[in-house]
Write a protein that holds these residues in place. Structure first.
Motif, PDB file in Angstrom:
ATOM      1  N   LYS A 156      38.539  42.224  47.156  1.00  0.00           N
ATOM      2  CA  LYS A 156      39.537  43.078  47.816  1.00  0.00           C
ATOM      3  C   LYS A 156      40.816  42.308  48.105  1.00  0.00           C
ATOM      4  O   LYS A 156      41.928  42.808  47.907  1.00  0.00           O
ATOM      5  CB  LYS A 156      38.968  43.644  49.123  1.00  0.00           C
ATOM      6  CG  LYS A 156      37.945  44.756  48.909  1.00  0.00           C
ATOM      7  CD  LYS A 156      37.500  45.321  50.253  1.00  0.00           C
ATOM      8  CE  LYS A 156      36.518  46.481  50.045  1.00  0.00           C
ATOM      9  NZ  LYS A 156      36.060  47.031  51.352  1.00  0.00           N
ATOM     10  N   LYS A 157      40.667  41.050  48.580  1.00  0.00           N
ATOM     11  CA  LYS A 157      41.850  40.236  48.869  1.00  0.00           C
ATOM     12  C   LYS A 157      42.661  39.992  47.605  1.00  0.00           C
ATOM     13  O   LYS A 157      43.896  40.003  47.620  1.00  0.00           O
ATOM     14  CB  LYS A 157      41.431  38.906  49.500  1.00  0.00           C
ATOM     15  CG  LYS A 157      40.893  39.043  50.913  1.00  0.00           C
ATOM     16  CD  LYS A 157      40.492  37.690  51.476  1.00  0.00           C
ATOM     17  CE  LYS A 157      39.946  37.827  52.898  1.00  0.00           C
ATOM     18  NZ  LYS A 157      39.525  36.508  53.451  1.00  0.00           N
ATOM     19  N   PHE A 158      41.951  39.781  46.506  1.00  0.00           N
ATOM     20  CA  PHE A 158      42.632  39.548  45.227  1.00  0.00           C
ATOM     21  C   PHE A 158      43.460  40.777  44.820  1.00  0.00           C
ATOM     22  O   PHE A 158      44.616  40.653  44.382  1.00  0.00           O
ATOM     23  CB  PHE A 158      41.600  39.218  44.153  1.00  0.00           C
ATOM     24  CG  PHE A 158      42.188  39.122  42.768  1.00  0.00           C
ATOM     25  CD1 PHE A 158      42.940  38.013  42.391  1.00  0.00           C
ATOM     26  CD2 PHE A 158      42.013  40.157  41.856  1.00  0.00           C
ATOM     27  CE1 PHE A 158      43.487  37.939  41.127  1.00  0.00           C
ATOM     28  CE2 PHE A 158      42.561  40.090  40.594  1.00  0.00           C
ATOM     29  CZ  PHE A 158      43.304  38.966  40.221  1.00  0.00           C
ATOM     30  N   LEU A 159      42.867  41.972  45.007  1.00  0.00           N
ATOM     31  CA  LEU A 159      43.586  43.197  44.648  1.00  0.00           C
ATOM     32  C   LEU A 159      44.820  43.399  45.520  1.00  0.00           C
ATOM     33  O   LEU A 159      45.890  43.804  45.054  1.00  0.00           O
ATOM     34  CB  LEU A 159      42.663  44.403  44.794  1.00  0.00           C
ATOM     35  CG  LEU A 159      41.633  44.624  43.669  1.00  0.00           C
ATOM     36  CD1 LEU A 159      40.793  45.859  43.972  1.00  0.00           C
ATOM     37  CD2 LEU A 159      42.324  44.769  42.323  1.00  0.00           C
ATOM     38  N   VAL A 160      44.679  43.112  46.835  1.00  0.00           N
ATOM     39  CA  VAL A 160      45.810  43.248  47.748  1.00  0.00           C
ATOM     40  C   VAL A 160      46.944  42.314  47.356  1.00  0.00           C
ATOM     41  O   VAL A 160      48.122  42.690  47.324  1.00  0.00           O
ATOM     42  CB  VAL A 160      45.374  42.984  49.206  1.00  0.00           C
ATOM     43  CG1 VAL A 160      46.589  42.898  50.131  1.00  0.00           C
ATOM     44  CG2 VAL A 160      44.437  44.091  49.683  1.00  0.00           C
ATOM     45  N   MET A 161      46.601  41.060  47.020  1.00  0.00           N
ATOM     46  CA  MET A 161      47.617  40.089  46.623  1.00  0.00           C
ATOM     47  C   MET A 161      48.300  40.520  45.333  1.00  0.00           C
ATOM     48  O   MET A 161      49.520  40.388  45.177  1.00  0.00           O
ATOM     49  CB  MET A 161      46.979  38.704  46.450  1.00  0.00           C
ATOM     50  CG  MET A 161      46.505  38.074  47.757  1.00  0.00           C
ATOM     51  SD  MET A 161      45.652  36.506  47.505  1.00  0.00           S
ATOM     52  CE  MET A 161      46.966  35.531  46.778  1.00  0.00           C
ATOM     53  N   LEU A 162      47.515  41.065  44.413  1.00  0.00           N
ATOM     54  CA  LEU A 162      48.072  41.508  43.140  1.00  0.00           C
ATOM     55  C   LEU A 162      49.047  42.671  43.353  1.00  0.00           C
ATOM     56  O   LEU A 162      50.144  42.687  42.773  1.00  0.00           O
ATOM     57  CB  LEU A 162      46.945  41.925  42.199  1.00  0.00           C
ATOM     58  CG  LEU A 162      47.387  42.406  40.794  1.00  0.00           C
ATOM     59  CD1 LEU A 162      48.142  41.301  40.075  1.00  0.00           C
ATOM     60  CD2 LEU A 162      46.180  42.854  39.976  1.00  0.00           C
ATOM     61  N   CYS A 163      48.640  43.616  44.192  1.00  0.00           N
ATOM     62  CA  CYS A 163      49.512  44.760  44.481  1.00  0.00           C
ATOM     63  C   CYS A 163      50.806  44.318  45.168  1.00  0.00           C
ATOM     64  O   CYS A 163      51.898  44.815  44.858  1.00  0.00           O
ATOM     65  CB  CYS A 163      48.787  45.783  45.360  1.00  0.00           C
ATOM     66  SG  CYS A 163      47.454  46.652  44.490  1.00  0.00           S
ATOM     67  N   SER A 164      50.679  43.367  46.107  1.00  0.00           N
ATOM     68  CA  SER A 164      51.865  42.858  46.807  1.00  0.00           C
ATOM     69  C   SER A 164      52.816  42.185  45.834  1.00  0.00           C
ATOM     70  O   SER A 164      54.042  42.348  45.906  1.00  0.00           O
ATOM     71  CB  SER A 164      51.452  41.882  47.909  1.00  0.00           C
ATOM     72  OG  SER A 164      50.636  42.513  48.854  1.00  0.00           O
ATOM     73  N   LEU A 165      52.240  41.406  44.911  1.00  0.00           N
ATOM     74  CA  LEU A 165      53.069  40.723  43.922  1.00  0.00           C
ATOM     75  C   LEU A 165      53.810  41.719  43.039  1.00  0.00           C
ATOM     76  O   LEU A 165      55.009  41.582  42.780  1.00  0.00           O
ATOM     77  CB  LEU A 165      52.187  39.796  43.074  1.00  0.00           C
ATOM     78  CG  LEU A 165      52.907  39.044  41.940  1.00  0.00           C
ATOM     79  CD1 LEU A 165      53.982  38.128  42.517  1.00  0.00           C
ATOM     80  CD2 LEU A 165      51.901  38.220  41.118  1.00  0.00           C
ATOM     81  N   LEU A 166      53.091  42.745  42.576  1.00  0.00           N
ATOM     82  CA  LEU A 166      53.717  43.756  41.724  1.00  0.00           C
ATOM     83  C   LEU A 166      54.815  44.518  42.464  1.00  0.00           C
ATOM     84  O   LEU A 166      55.875  44.813  41.901  1.00  0.00           O
ATOM     85  CB  LEU A 166      52.654  44.737  41.212  1.00  0.00           C
ATOM     86  CG  LEU A 166      51.645  44.161  40.201  1.00  0.00           C
ATOM     87  CD1 LEU A 166      50.579  45.198  39.870  1.00  0.00           C
ATOM     88  CD2 LEU A 166      52.362  43.719  38.911  1.00  0.00           C
ATOM     89  N   MET A 167      54.561  44.829  43.741  1.00  0.00           N
ATOM     90  CA  MET A 167      55.569  45.531  44.527  1.00  0.00           C
ATOM     91  C   MET A 167      56.820  44.685  44.721  1.00  0.00           C
ATOM     92  O   MET A 167      57.952  45.161  44.609  1.00  0.00           O
ATOM     93  CB  MET A 167      54.989  45.919  45.896  1.00  0.00           C
ATOM     94  CG  MET A 167      55.985  46.670  46.798  1.00  0.00           C
ATOM     95  SD  MET A 167      56.562  48.206  46.062  1.00  0.00           S
ATOM     96  CE  MET A 167      55.080  49.202  46.239  1.00  0.00           C
ATOM     97  N   SER A 168      56.635  43.393  44.982  1.00  0.00           N
ATOM     98  CA  SER A 168      57.776  42.489  45.146  1.00  0.00           C
ATOM     99  C   SER A 168      58.589  42.402  43.867  1.00  0.00           C
ATOM    100  O   SER A 168      59.823  42.430  43.888  1.00  0.00           O
ATOM    101  CB  SER A 168      57.282  41.095  45.555  1.00  0.00           C
ATOM    102  OG  SER A 168      56.589  41.149  46.780  1.00  0.00           O
TER     103      SER A 168
END
Length: 395
Positions: free
Chosen positions: A20-32
């Motif tokens: 789950k943490k990995f997915l959150v980090m990935l989504c944050s990166l894509l949003m940035s």
């Protein structure tokens, strides 16, 4: 001799919490990445018109500028995409202005003209403000300033010119809240307003407020500090313009001359006809002064708005407490229409003139009737000059 080999241990599955943490980090990166991509002016949003909330404009006849690019209601996701596109266009315009004047103070200093935010960090504040609106921040506020009149005086032109200012946010269509929709309540009215950030002004315009008896008390009840703007024009010319608009929709109406008089023989003017009644400015102003001080009302000359738009806009910007950003460089005169036009409208890189419903050719009116009207309006004009402290030169 059989040798028993030890079985290799099975690989343990990745813990669910780490996944789950990995997915959150990935989504944050894509949003940035997406946000930076937009700030670089490279992202594309879905096309769609900018919808202005509210009822159709009576003065603009439902087609003079309430909707920029269309009149159909869009799905929320497409309307949001259109808003993002508009904000990105505004950001690009600000950057171009800054590049054109590298030593000048940034014009869109995040509301610095009103909230003390001007200075060296103005450009960054302006970018941050645009990004905040892009991400749906800001809030809907009741208007701090209202253009209350008058019909056929030049209110649409004034509003379009004001919307060039980065610290002005306005409803495109006329809400008609204080004359037709008051029973809907302030929550309904507020919901019509665009989102604004701290330091930005929310505005609306409904010209019929000026001649609505209940409007002053209702606006005062909402906020006694509301700033009011009235665009006035030679009442004779205004009446003819009003008649011309009606004639375009109802070609079979009686002549201007027959509507002007109760009795043509005696020369008695029919003041019950709205085209005549609206131009008795002093009478209507008396009602407003029962609820607002004269210093809280700005009177804009419709004639000077045509001959010197930058000068009149300077007065309006001062009255609203805004930095003077709208200047001569924003206008050019269109000889065909006989009106000033914007070199670049809000959210666009193209020149913009008011719609075809503006600048109609007036019918020929009997000059004897015109002179009789001038004689009728003269005492009211004189009183209006005294009340406002301005001579508009109509006589």
């Amino acid at each position: 001799m059989a040798v028993s080999a030890a079985a290799a241990p099975a690989a343990e599955p990745l813990p669910r919490s780490i996944f789950k943490k990995f997915l959150v980090m990935l989504c944050s990166l894509l949003m940035s990445l997406y946000v930076f991509y937009c700030l670089a002016d490279r992202c594309q949003t879905l096309p769609g018109p900018i919808i202005a909330a509210g009822a159709a404009s009576e003065e603009d006849e439902g087609g003079g500028g309430e909707f920029l690019g269309g009149s159909a209601e869009l799905p929320p996701w497409q309307a949001a995409a259109a808003r993002r596109k508009r904000l990105l266009q505004r950001l690009k315009q600000r950057r171009r202005r800054q590049e054109a004047a590298p030593g000048a103070e940034p014009p869109a200093g995040g509301g610095g003209s009103r909230a003390g935010g001007s200075g060296g960090g103005g450009g960054a504040a302006g970018t941050a403000g645009t990004l905040a609106l892009l991400l749906g921040e800001g809030s809907k506020r009741l208007p701090q300033a209202i253009i209350i009149g008058v019909k056929k005086g030049g209110t649409r032109a004034l509003l379009e010119f004001l919307r060039v200012h980065p610290d002005v946010r306005a409803v495109g269509a006329e809400p008609h809240f204080f004359d037709r929709n008051y029973e809907r309540g302030l929550a309904w009215y507020r919901d019509l307003m665009p989102r604004t950030l701290e330091g930005q002004i929310t505005m609306e315009k409904t010209p019929s407020y000026f001649v609505t008896k209940e409007a002053p008390a209702r606006i005062s009840s909402m906020s006694k500090g509301t700033k009011l703007i009235v665009v006035v024009r030679d009442p004779v010319t205004r009446a003819i313009s009003d008649y011309t608009q009606t004639l375009s929709k109802k070609p079979d109406i009686p002549t201007f001359e027959s509507l002007t008089f109760k009795n043509r023989t005696t020369g008695l003017i029919d003041t019950s006809w709205s085209a005549i009644q609206i131009g008795i400015y002093a009478k209507h102003l008396e009602n407003w002064l029962l609820h607002f001080p004269i210093g809280q009302i700005l009177f804009v000359s419709g004639e000077r708005l045509i001959s010197d738009p930058a000068g009149e806009l300077g007065r309006v910007q001062d009255f609203l407490g805004l930095k003077r950003i709208i200047t001569d460089k924003h206008f050019y005169f269109n000889k065909t229409k006989g009106f000033p036009c914007l070199k670049k409208a809000e959210g666009s890189s193209k020149p913009h003139c008011l719609g075809k419903t503006k600048g109609r050719t007036h019918p020929d009116i009997d000059q004897e009737v015109v002179q009789r009207l001038r004689d009728f309006y003269r005492p009211f004009n004189m009183k209006f000059y005294q009340m406002t402290g301005q001579d508009f030169g109509w006589d």
